[in-house]
Design a protein around this motif. Structure first.
Motif, PDB file in Angstrom:
ATOM      1  N   GLY A 281      51.600  12.955   4.227  1.00  0.00           N
ATOM      2  CA  GLY A 281      51.141  14.090   5.129  1.00  0.00           C
ATOM      3  C   GLY A 281      51.506  14.083   6.501  1.00  0.00           C
ATOM      4  N   VAL A 282      52.369  13.329   6.742  1.00  0.00           N
ATOM      5  CA  VAL A 282      52.648  13.688   8.194  1.00  0.00           C
ATOM      6  C   VAL A 282      53.457  14.686   8.461  1.00  0.00           C
ATOM      7  CG1 VAL A 282      55.096  12.408   8.140  1.00  0.00           C
ATOM      8  CG2 VAL A 282      53.743  11.981  10.133  1.00  0.00           C
ATOM      9  N   CYS A 283      53.462  15.179   9.895  1.00  0.00           N
ATOM     10  CA  CYS A 283      54.422  16.539  10.276  1.00  0.00           C
ATOM     11  C   CYS A 283      53.882  17.844   9.456  1.00  0.00           C
ATOM     12  CB  CYS A 283      55.830  16.245  10.101  1.00  0.00           C
ATOM     13  SG  CYS A 283      56.356  14.931  11.182  1.00  0.00           S
ATOM     14  N   TRP A 284      52.689  17.861   8.972  1.00  0.00           N
ATOM     15  CA  TRP A 284      52.220  18.871   8.114  1.00  0.00           C
ATOM     16  C   TRP A 284      52.495  20.065   8.856  1.00  0.00           C
ATOM     17  CZ3 TRP A 284      48.656  21.501  10.760  1.00  0.00           C
ATOM     18  CH2 TRP A 284      47.781  21.044  11.658  1.00  0.00           C
ATOM     19  N   SER A 285      52.344  20.372  10.110  1.00  0.00           N
ATOM     20  CA  SER A 285      52.588  21.453  10.791  1.00  0.00           C
ATOM     21  C   SER A 285      53.893  21.993  10.900  1.00  0.00           C
ATOM     22  CB  SER A 285      51.977  21.629  12.223  1.00  0.00           C
ATOM     23  OG  SER A 285      52.822  20.669  13.014  1.00  0.00           O
ATOM     24  N   VAL A 286      54.947  21.157  11.031  1.00  0.00           N
ATOM     25  CA  VAL A 286      56.261  21.445  10.755  1.00  0.00           C
ATOM     26  C   VAL A 286      56.660  21.873   9.464  1.00  0.00           C
ATOM     27  CG1 VAL A 286      58.767  20.608  11.166  1.00  0.00           C
ATOM     28  CG2 VAL A 286      56.805  19.937  12.619  1.00  0.00           C
ATOM     29  N   ARG A 287      56.120  21.270   8.433  1.00  0.00           N
ATOM     30  CA  ARG A 287      56.447  21.751   7.136  1.00  0.00           C
ATOM     31  C   ARG A 287      55.738  23.131   6.744  1.00  0.00           C
ATOM     32  NH1 ARG A 287      57.126  17.143   3.642  1.00  0.00           N
ATOM     33  NH2 ARG A 287      56.698  15.148   4.545  1.00  0.00           N
ATOM     34  N   ALA A 288      54.635  23.451   7.325  1.00  0.00           N
ATOM     35  CA  ALA A 288      54.316  24.891   7.173  1.00  0.00           C
ATOM     36  C   ALA A 288      55.171  25.729   7.800  1.00  0.00           C
ATOM     37  CB  ALA A 288      53.101  25.222   7.999  1.00  0.00           C
ATOM     38  N   THR A 289      55.653  25.525   9.108  1.00  0.00           N
ATOM     39  CA  THR A 289      56.809  26.296   9.469  1.00  0.00           C
ATOM     40  C   THR A 289      57.998  26.565   8.689  1.00  0.00           C
ATOM     41  OG1 THR A 289      56.000  25.922  11.640  1.00  0.00           O
ATOM     42  CG2 THR A 289      58.379  26.978  11.548  1.00  0.00           C
ATOM     43  N   ILE A 290      58.264  25.402   8.117  1.00  0.00           N
ATOM     44  CA  ILE A 290      59.552  25.389   7.078  1.00  0.00           C
ATOM     45  C   ILE A 290      59.236  26.261   5.870  1.00  0.00           C
ATOM     46  CG2 ILE A 290      60.739  23.862   5.344  1.00  0.00           C
ATOM     47  CD1 ILE A 290      60.379  21.627   7.386  1.00  0.00           C
ATOM     48  N   ARG A 291      58.216  26.392   5.386  1.00  0.00           N
ATOM     49  CA  ARG A 291      57.638  26.972   4.275  1.00  0.00           C
ATOM     50  C   ARG A 291      57.819  28.516   4.450  1.00  0.00           C
ATOM     51  NH1 ARG A 291      54.005  22.494   2.994  1.00  0.00           N
ATOM     52  NH2 ARG A 291      52.544  23.560   4.217  1.00  0.00           N
ATOM     53  N   GLN A 292      57.461  28.997   5.731  1.00  0.00           N
ATOM     54  CA  GLN A 292      57.343  30.385   5.903  1.00  0.00           C
ATOM     55  C   GLN A 292      58.847  30.616   6.084  1.00  0.00           C
ATOM     56  OE1 GLN A 292      55.947  33.012   5.887  1.00  0.00           O
ATOM     57  NE2 GLN A 292      57.331  34.263   7.348  1.00  0.00           N
ATOM     58  N   PHE A 293      59.854  29.816   6.667  1.00  0.00           N
ATOM     59  CA  PHE A 293      61.246  30.107   6.951  1.00  0.00           C
ATOM     60  C   PHE A 293      61.665  30.512   5.601  1.00  0.00           C
ATOM     61  CE2 PHE A 293      65.543  29.694   7.462  1.00  0.00           C
ATOM     62  CZ  PHE A 293      65.926  29.996   8.857  1.00  0.00           C
ATOM     63  N   ASN A 294      61.574  29.350   4.642  1.00  0.00           N
ATOM     64  CA  ASN A 294      62.313  29.530   3.269  1.00  0.00           C
ATOM     65  C   ASN A 294      61.501  30.827   2.828  1.00  0.00           C
ATOM     66  OD1 ASN A 294      63.825  27.264   3.604  1.00  0.00           O
ATOM     67  ND2 ASN A 294      62.265  26.043   2.558  1.00  0.00           N
ATOM     68  N   LYS A 295      60.462  30.969   2.819  1.00  0.00           N
ATOM     69  CA  LYS A 295      59.518  32.204   2.177  1.00  0.00           C
ATOM     70  C   LYS A 295      60.282  33.511   2.387  1.00  0.00           C
ATOM     71  CE  LYS A 295      54.988  34.158   0.948  1.00  0.00           C
ATOM     72  NZ  LYS A 295      55.179  33.934  -0.603  1.00  0.00           N
ATOM     73  N   LEU A 296      60.656  33.751   3.613  1.00  0.00           N
ATOM     74  CA  LEU A 296      61.084  35.070   3.988  1.00  0.00           C
ATOM     75  C   LEU A 296      62.559  34.989   3.825  1.00  0.00           C
ATOM     76  CD1 LEU A 296      61.199  37.468   5.675  1.00  0.00           C
ATOM     77  CD2 LEU A 296      61.500  36.312   7.851  1.00  0.00           C
ATOM     78  N   ALA A 297      63.346  33.843   3.940  1.00  0.00           N
ATOM     79  CA  ALA A 297      64.842  34.110   3.440  1.00  0.00           C
ATOM     80  C   ALA A 297      64.697  34.356   1.882  1.00  0.00           C
ATOM     81  CB  ALA A 297      65.430  32.691   3.873  1.00  0.00           C
ATOM     82  N   ASN A 298      63.966  33.756   1.244  1.00  0.00           N
ATOM     83  CA  ASN A 298      63.834  33.969  -0.302  1.00  0.00           C
ATOM     84  C   ASN A 298      63.553  35.238  -0.666  1.00  0.00           C
ATOM     85  OD1 ASN A 298      63.312  33.024  -3.260  1.00  0.00           O
ATOM     86  ND2 ASN A 298      61.557  34.142  -2.673  1.00  0.00           N
ATOM     87  N   ALA A 299      62.698  36.173   0.309  1.00  0.00           N
ATOM     88  CA  ALA A 299      62.378  37.479  -0.187  1.00  0.00           C
ATOM     89  C   ALA A 299      63.467  38.520   0.389  1.00  0.00           C
ATOM     90  CB  ALA A 299      61.220  38.014   0.765  1.00  0.00           C
TER      91      ALA A 299
END
Length: 724
Positions: A281-299
């Motif tokens: 569960g560490v660095c959850w706020s960074v992981r959230a940013t990562i997911r959005q970055f990947n989600k947009l590139a995937n779109a």
């Protein structure tokens, strides 16, 4: 013997105080000396600031002491001598207690730096225990004494700052006992202390409730995303949304995530342990940013590749749409979404579509190339850093074109959303290159000051985003949530259906931004227990640098980060196409080889960052080690043992082994030079006890038959010299 030792220590302390007093008096006396005025003599007055910087060690703490002396003016020849001292290093207990004395000693920034970085060497419970022990035995004989009053004010300042800036530290405690012990110790005759006591008791009550009702406190991060309904996905619907609207919605998402980012989650010492067992569960706020970055590139990838039956002219309109969106993101200072779009267009499945790029408008391609230049790796992403410096806290982007005036209301101030990977790589490089402790075992607090300089930049940019106001567009949100997640294999398969492999590429110029092809992350994803978001499968550069920050991304500011390589199966990526002479000048990135460069150079010895893990039964956590051309095997082994919290004096009991492709191993000679003995085919090493068994399928090699000298880039050396 004990009495003699105590007497010697007291004598040394007394002599230290006397010498300090004599030195200060001497500096003051130099300035007070006054010559007799003479009508035949001209007296010059120079208001110079003279400073003396020394280091002093006192009972577990090393201070950097600055004594400043300013000459007198014509009206006042007497000089003022000021003395300030800041902590350079110390034991854990002394650093914590210095919180209560830092302001009085002139170390005004210590509290802010400590609260931002202490998680690298301690934990919240330990810090609270040390402070509570001190509060149980306060200085001063009575409550009304001057010493006690100053102490009480310092206590209120520390806890007021802590509760205001990092309330999650207290809310993440497992049980409320330490808070219940601490609260009654606050001063009784202060309104601010009463408010702090009430806040601590409320948090203690929440912790008690959490212990009794754990189900009501799940998903504390608040970053949940619904599963996409792929049946409603229409790739070409993106053409129906104005580019400005798309950029506005993406900026809304990115801004909300960036404001909620916890800066200390970016520290290299924390980020490198994100895959360790028990740290899911560490660095959850960074992981959230990562997911959005990947989600947009995937779109971007899905909208351009999913409709395989489109003609090249039709698909080119999709590329032009995303280029326009990227341009709008640039105008809104949304560098995170901008880089996600650019990196997706640079990915191999889209980059190789020769016919589609030939049909793309030349002016759109030119604008795309200009946007790509922002994230050029030249001189450690110098252009991107310069933009953040110029526009970080400005109201609007510094661009002279139609976008700033035509597509959105300039009356609303814009925040700046940076590409987080730049800060992550800087902090990881700093964590790798600077020691956590001095030779005497003291915690190196100077390293924390350097880390805080990077964290302060993040917090400054966050402050620019807090007052931004956006409106949601339901239609775009539904389309964005319906985008299916494409794996790397699926993306390349769709690209091959559009244009069969083997056709020459028209782009032969050197790419301005180089993105390596990501290997299959579906296997390594198992190491991220508790973070099963399927978006990590997407083959974007953030999977190399930001999401996983693995060794697959070429970056001059960091070679690789600590990652858990628990997966044993790694599939190779599709071969890239050989570019030929272009019919149109498109400067975009191409996929490069499987082995990126990690070398760092400078005016001193050559350097390279390697990853070392220990041959243990409880995991495969790699730690990054900086190796120079002067380092022998015992030095590297000692550093690796220290990084893994082992006794560095046990160097003679271990051997260093380089892990080569195809399961082969290279044993580094016991007294050899690691930098020149290693091969360039891998940066992964294993620390194994001597006499250990060689894994099945591996065949050790000799350095005489396999060692090659790695080629070094000069700019890396300049980077290390500049940063550190």
């Amino acid at each position: 013997m004990r009495e003699n030792g105590e007497n010697e220590k007291s004598i040394q302390t007394f002599l230290l105080k006397i010498s300090r007093k004599i030195r200060d008096c001497y500096l003051s006396g130099l300035a007070e000396g006054k010559a007799d005025p003479s009508p035949m003599k001209t007296t010059w007055y120079c208001p110079l600031d003279l400073s003396t910087v020394v280091e002093e060690e006192e009972d577990g703490v090393i201070y950097t002491v600055v004594v400043k002396q300013q000459h007198g003016t014509p009206n006042s020849v007497t000089s003022a001598v000021s003395r300030s001292q800041c902590v350079k290093a110390g034991t854990e207990e002394k650093l914590v207690l210095h919180l209560l004395h830092s302001f009085a000693m002139g170390d005004s920034s210590f509290i802010t730096i400590f609260l931002s970085t202490y998680r690298s060497f301690s934990c919240t419970g330990r810090v609270l225990d040390i402070l509570t022990d001190r509060l149980e035995n306060p200085p001063g004989e009575t409550e009304r004494s001057h010493i006690r009053q100053s102490f009480n004010r310092a206590v209120c300042t520390v806890f007021s700052t802590w509760l205001s800036e990092y309330p999650e530290d207290f809310k993440s405690l497992g049980e409320p006992s330490c808070l219940l012990r601490l609260a009654p110790l606050f001063p009784q005759d202060s309104s601010s202390a009463a408010d702090l006591r009430a806040r601590l008791l409320r948090i203690a009550e929440e912790l008690s409730e959490k212990a009794l009702l754990p189900d009501s406190h799940r998903d504390q991060s608040g970053f949940t995303s619904p599963l996409p309904d792929t049946s409603k996905f229409e790739p070409t619907c993106i053409l129906g949304f104005p580019a400005a609207l798309i950029a506005e919605q993406l900026t809304k998402i990115e801004t909300e995530l960036f404001v909620r980012l916890v800066p200390y989650h970016c520290l290299g010492s924390l980020w490198s342990q994100r895959d360790k067992k028990g740290r899911e569960g560490v660095c959850w706020s960074v992981r959230a940013t990562i997911r959005q970055f990947n989600k947009l590139a995937n779109a971007v990838l899905a909208s351009c590749l999913w409709p395989t039956n489109l003609r090249s002219q039709q698909r080119a309109r999709l590329l032009e749409k995303w280029i326009s969106v990227a341009e709008e993101c640039r105008a809104r200072k949304n560098f995170s979404s901008l880089y996600a779009i650019v990196s997706a267009l640079q990915s191999n499945p889209i980059h190789r579509l020769r016919k589609t790029w030939q049909e793309t408008d030349r002016e759109a391609v030119r604008r795309y190339e200009e946007l790509s230049e922002i994230f050029s790796e030249k001189d450690n992403y110098s252009q991107s850093r310069e933009l953040l410096k110029e526009e970080g806290t400005s109201k609007f982007a510094n661009i002279d074109n139609r976008i700033n005036n035509k597509h959105f209301n300039r009356s609303n101030a814009q925040g700046t959303v940076p590409y987080l990977g730049i800060f992550l790589t800087d902090l990881t490089m700093l964590d790798t290159a600077v020691k956590d402790r001095l030779d005497n075992g003291y915690i190196n607090f100077d390293k924390r000051r350097r880390e805080f300089e990077v964290l302060a930049q993040i917090r400054l940019l966050q402050s620019s985003c807090k007052n931004c106001v956006f409106t949601s567009d339901e239609a775009f949100t539904q389309w964005y949530q319906s985008v299916p997640t494409l794996t790397e294999e699926h993306s390349y398969r769709l690209s091959s259906e559009i244009e069969a492999p083997g056709e020459p590429s028209p782009r032969g110029l050197t790419p301005t931004v180089i993105i390596t092809q990501c290997r299959d992350l579906s296997n390594s994803r198992s190491s991220l227990t508790g973070d099963s978001d399927s978006l990590f499968d997407f083959p974007s550069p953030v999977n190399h640098l930001l999401s996983k920050l693995t060794k697959h991304m070429r970056s001059p500011s960091v070679s690789c980060l600590d990652v858990d390589t628990s997966s044993s199966t790694i599939e190779s990526t599709p071969a890239t196409l050989t570019p030929t002479t272009p019919t149109k000048s498109h400067r975009r990135s191409v996929s490069c080889g499987n082995n990126p460069t990690y070398n760092i150079q400078g005016s001193g010895p050559d350097m390279q960052i390697i990853r070392i893990r220990m041959d243990l039964h409880d995991g495969n956590l790699y730690r990054s080690i900086l190796v120079t051309s002067n380092d022998k095997t015992p030095t590297v082994i000692s550093s690796a043992l220290e990084k893994h919290n082992q006794d560095p004096k046990q160097t003679s009991r271990y051997e260093l082994i380089q892990l080569l492709p195809e399961g082969k191993e290279l044993v580094i000679p016991a007294t050899g030079n690691v930098f020149y003995a290693m091969t360039s085919s891998s940066v992964d090493f294993l620390l194994r006890r001597k006499g250990g068994n060689t894994p099945l399928g591996s065949s050790p090699l000799s350095t005489e038959s396999s060692a090659t000298f790695p080629r070094i880039k000069a700019k890396g050396r300049r980077l290390v010299r500049t940063l550190f």
